[in-house]
Write a protein that holds these residues in place. Structure first.
Motif, PDB file in Angstrom:
ATOM      1  N   TYR A 114       3.632  -1.375  11.850  1.00  0.00           N
ATOM      2  CA  TYR A 114       4.089  -2.309  10.813  1.00  0.00           C
ATOM      3  C   TYR A 114       5.307  -1.737  10.093  1.00  0.00           C
ATOM      4  CZ  TYR A 114      -0.195  -5.176  11.018  1.00  0.00           C
ATOM      5  OH  TYR A 114      -1.212  -6.011  11.401  1.00  0.00           O
ATOM      6  N   LEU A 115       5.248  -0.451   9.733  1.00  0.00           N
ATOM      7  CA  LEU A 115       6.364   0.162   9.006  1.00  0.00           C
ATOM      8  C   LEU A 115       7.629   0.246   9.861  1.00  0.00           C
ATOM      9  CD1 LEU A 115       4.453   2.868   6.986  1.00  0.00           C
ATOM     10  CD2 LEU A 115       5.654   0.869   6.082  1.00  0.00           C
ATOM     11  N   ARG A 116       7.472   0.500  11.150  1.00  0.00           N
ATOM     12  CA  ARG A 116       8.648   0.514  12.036  1.00  0.00           C
ATOM     13  C   ARG A 116       9.283  -0.869  12.092  1.00  0.00           C
ATOM     14  NH1 ARG A 116       6.673   1.554  17.019  1.00  0.00           N
ATOM     15  NH2 ARG A 116       4.633   2.223  16.342  1.00  0.00           N
ATOM     16  N   ARG A 117       8.452  -1.915  12.145  1.00  0.00           N
ATOM     17  CA  ARG A 117       8.983  -3.284  12.161  1.00  0.00           C
ATOM     18  C   ARG A 117       9.667  -3.630  10.840  1.00  0.00           C
ATOM     19  NH1 ARG A 117       4.063  -5.213  15.048  1.00  0.00           N
ATOM     20  NH2 ARG A 117       3.397  -6.075  13.078  1.00  0.00           N
ATOM     21  N   ALA A 169      -4.474   2.306   6.315  1.00  0.00           N
ATOM     22  CA  ALA A 169      -5.203   1.807   7.479  1.00  0.00           C
ATOM     23  C   ALA A 169      -6.636   1.438   7.118  1.00  0.00           C
ATOM     24  CB  ALA A 169      -5.181   2.851   8.590  1.00  0.00           C
ATOM     25  N   ARG A 170      -7.294   2.310   6.379  1.00  0.00           N
ATOM     26  CA  ARG A 170      -8.684   2.037   5.983  1.00  0.00           C
ATOM     27  C   ARG A 170      -8.764   0.798   5.098  1.00  0.00           C
ATOM     28  NH1 ARG A 170     -10.476   8.263   4.841  1.00  0.00           N
ATOM     29  NH2 ARG A 170     -10.909   8.787   7.018  1.00  0.00           N
ATOM     30  N   ALA A 171      -7.848   0.671   4.153  1.00  0.00           N
ATOM     31  CA  ALA A 171      -7.868  -0.477   3.239  1.00  0.00           C
ATOM     32  C   ALA A 171      -7.611  -1.789   3.980  1.00  0.00           C
ATOM     33  CB  ALA A 171      -6.828  -0.283   2.143  1.00  0.00           C
ATOM     34  N   MET A 172      -6.791  -1.717   5.023  1.00  0.00           N
ATOM     35  CA  MET A 172      -6.438  -2.923   5.777  1.00  0.00           C
ATOM     36  C   MET A 172      -7.360  -3.173   6.963  1.00  0.00           C
ATOM     37  SD  MET A 172      -2.273  -2.601   5.721  1.00  0.00           S
ATOM     38  CE  MET A 172      -2.051  -4.083   6.728  1.00  0.00           C
ATOM     39  N   GLY A 173      -8.188  -2.208   7.300  1.00  0.00           N
ATOM     40  CA  GLY A 173      -9.092  -2.371   8.433  1.00  0.00           C
ATOM     41  C   GLY A 173      -8.394  -2.266   9.776  1.00  0.00           C
ATOM     42  N   VAL A 174      -7.352  -1.414   9.831  1.00  0.00           N
ATOM     43  CA  VAL A 174      -6.601  -1.204  11.071  1.00  0.00           C
ATOM     44  C   VAL A 174      -6.483   0.298  11.314  1.00  0.00           C
ATOM     45  CG1 VAL A 174      -5.294  -3.357  10.817  1.00  0.00           C
ATOM     46  CG2 VAL A 174      -4.350  -1.236   9.888  1.00  0.00           C
ATOM     47  N   HIS A 221       0.827  -1.215   0.000  1.00  0.00           N
ATOM     48  CA  HIS A 221       0.000   0.000   0.000  1.00  0.00           C
ATOM     49  C   HIS A 221       0.864   1.270   0.000  1.00  0.00           C
ATOM     50  CE1 HIS A 221      -4.056  -1.610   0.371  1.00  0.00           C
ATOM     51  NE2 HIS A 221      -3.591  -2.492   1.259  1.00  0.00           N
ATOM     52  N   ILE A 222       1.865   1.294   0.846  1.00  0.00           N
ATOM     53  CA  ILE A 222       2.727   2.478   0.950  1.00  0.00           C
ATOM     54  C   ILE A 222       3.491   2.684  -0.360  1.00  0.00           C
ATOM     55  CG2 ILE A 222       4.724   3.470   2.154  1.00  0.00           C
ATOM     56  CD1 ILE A 222       2.027   3.572   3.728  1.00  0.00           C
ATOM     57  N   ALA A 223       3.982   1.592  -0.949  1.00  0.00           N
ATOM     58  CA  ALA A 223       4.713   1.693  -2.209  1.00  0.00           C
ATOM     59  C   ALA A 223       3.820   2.175  -3.345  1.00  0.00           C
ATOM     60  CB  ALA A 223       5.335   0.350  -2.562  1.00  0.00           C
ATOM     61  N   ALA A 224       2.516   1.937  -3.219  1.00  0.00           N
ATOM     62  CA  ALA A 224       1.563   2.395  -4.228  1.00  0.00           C
ATOM     63  C   ALA A 224       1.224   3.874  -4.050  1.00  0.00           C
ATOM     64  CB  ALA A 224       0.294   1.555  -4.169  1.00  0.00           C
ATOM     65  N   GLY A 225       1.822   4.499  -3.031  1.00  0.00           N
ATOM     66  CA  GLY A 225       1.615   5.926  -2.821  1.00  0.00           C
ATOM     67  C   GLY A 225       0.475   6.275  -1.881  1.00  0.00           C
ATOM     68  N   ARG A 226      -0.060   5.289  -1.206  1.00  0.00           N
ATOM     69  CA  ARG A 226      -1.160   5.559  -0.279  1.00  0.00           C
ATOM     70  C   ARG A 226      -0.621   6.138   1.035  1.00  0.00           C
ATOM     71  NH1 ARG A 226      -2.509   0.733  -2.850  1.00  0.00           N
ATOM     72  NH2 ARG A 226      -4.327   0.981  -4.186  1.00  0.00           N
ATOM     73  N   THR A 227      -1.421   6.964   1.664  1.00  0.00           N
ATOM     74  CA  THR A 227      -1.053   7.536   2.955  1.00  0.00           C
ATOM     75  C   THR A 227      -1.272   6.497   4.048  1.00  0.00           C
ATOM     76  OG1 THR A 227      -3.290   8.324   3.447  1.00  0.00           O
ATOM     77  CG2 THR A 227      -1.844   9.819   2.193  1.00  0.00           C
ATOM     78  N   TYR A 228      -0.791   6.810   5.255  1.00  0.00           N
ATOM     79  CA  TYR A 228      -1.027   5.920   6.390  1.00  0.00           C
ATOM     80  C   TYR A 228      -2.531   5.733   6.597  1.00  0.00           C
ATOM     81  CZ  TYR A 228       3.812   6.010   8.160  1.00  0.00           C
ATOM     82  OH  TYR A 228       5.163   5.856   8.332  1.00  0.00           O
ATOM     83  N   PRO A 250      -4.287   3.908  11.842  1.00  0.00           N
ATOM     84  CA  PRO A 250      -3.028   4.473  11.326  1.00  0.00           C
ATOM     85  C   PRO A 250      -1.846   4.148  12.246  1.00  0.00           C
ATOM     86  CG  PRO A 250      -4.771   6.072  11.072  1.00  0.00           C
ATOM     87  CD  PRO A 250      -5.329   4.935  11.898  1.00  0.00           C
ATOM     88  N   HIS A 251      -2.105   4.048  13.552  1.00  0.00           N
ATOM     89  CA  HIS A 251      -1.058   3.685  14.499  1.00  0.00           C
ATOM     90  C   HIS A 251      -0.508   2.286  14.188  1.00  0.00           C
ATOM     91  CE1 HIS A 251       1.172   3.420  18.242  1.00  0.00           C
ATOM     92  NE2 HIS A 251       0.600   2.241  18.443  1.00  0.00           N
ATOM     93  N   THR A 252      -1.392   1.377  13.819  1.00  0.00           N
ATOM     94  CA  THR A 252      -0.967   0.020  13.473  1.00  0.00           C
ATOM     95  C   THR A 252      -0.131   0.025  12.201  1.00  0.00           C
ATOM     96  OG1 THR A 252      -2.906  -0.922  14.559  1.00  0.00           O
ATOM     97  CG2 THR A 252      -1.794  -2.326  12.951  1.00  0.00           C
TER      98      THR A 252
END
Length: 67
Positions: free
Chosen positions: A42-45, A29-34, A18-25, A36-38
């Motif tokens: 994920y990105l920190r990990r 988050a909305r697309a994944m159902g989580v 998602h991030i590589a496709a240019g989507r914002t956090y 923005p903190h999650t």
């Protein structure tokens, strides 16, 4: 057929896609159902596991993985 292995979980790969496709956090988050903190967690990990610090580096990685 080339098989690429990575130490990332399914959800981390999804986040990276998602991030590589240019989507914002928030969009990710909305697309994944989580939350923005999650997404941030994920990105920190991902960054910790792979040593990539910038979004540009993560995007290049996603492209190289065929995401």
């Amino acid at each position: 057929m080339t098989v690429v292995t990575t130490p990332l979980t399914r959800r981390e790969l999804e986040t990276l896609r998602h991030i590589a496709a240019g989507r914002t956090y928030l969009q990710t988050a909305r697309a994944m159902g989580v939350s923005p903190h999650t997404v941030d967690a994920y990105l920190r990990r991902i960054r910790a596991k792979l040593g990539h610090t910038s979004t540009a580096e993560l995007t290049r990685l996603a492209v190289s993985l065929g995401l």
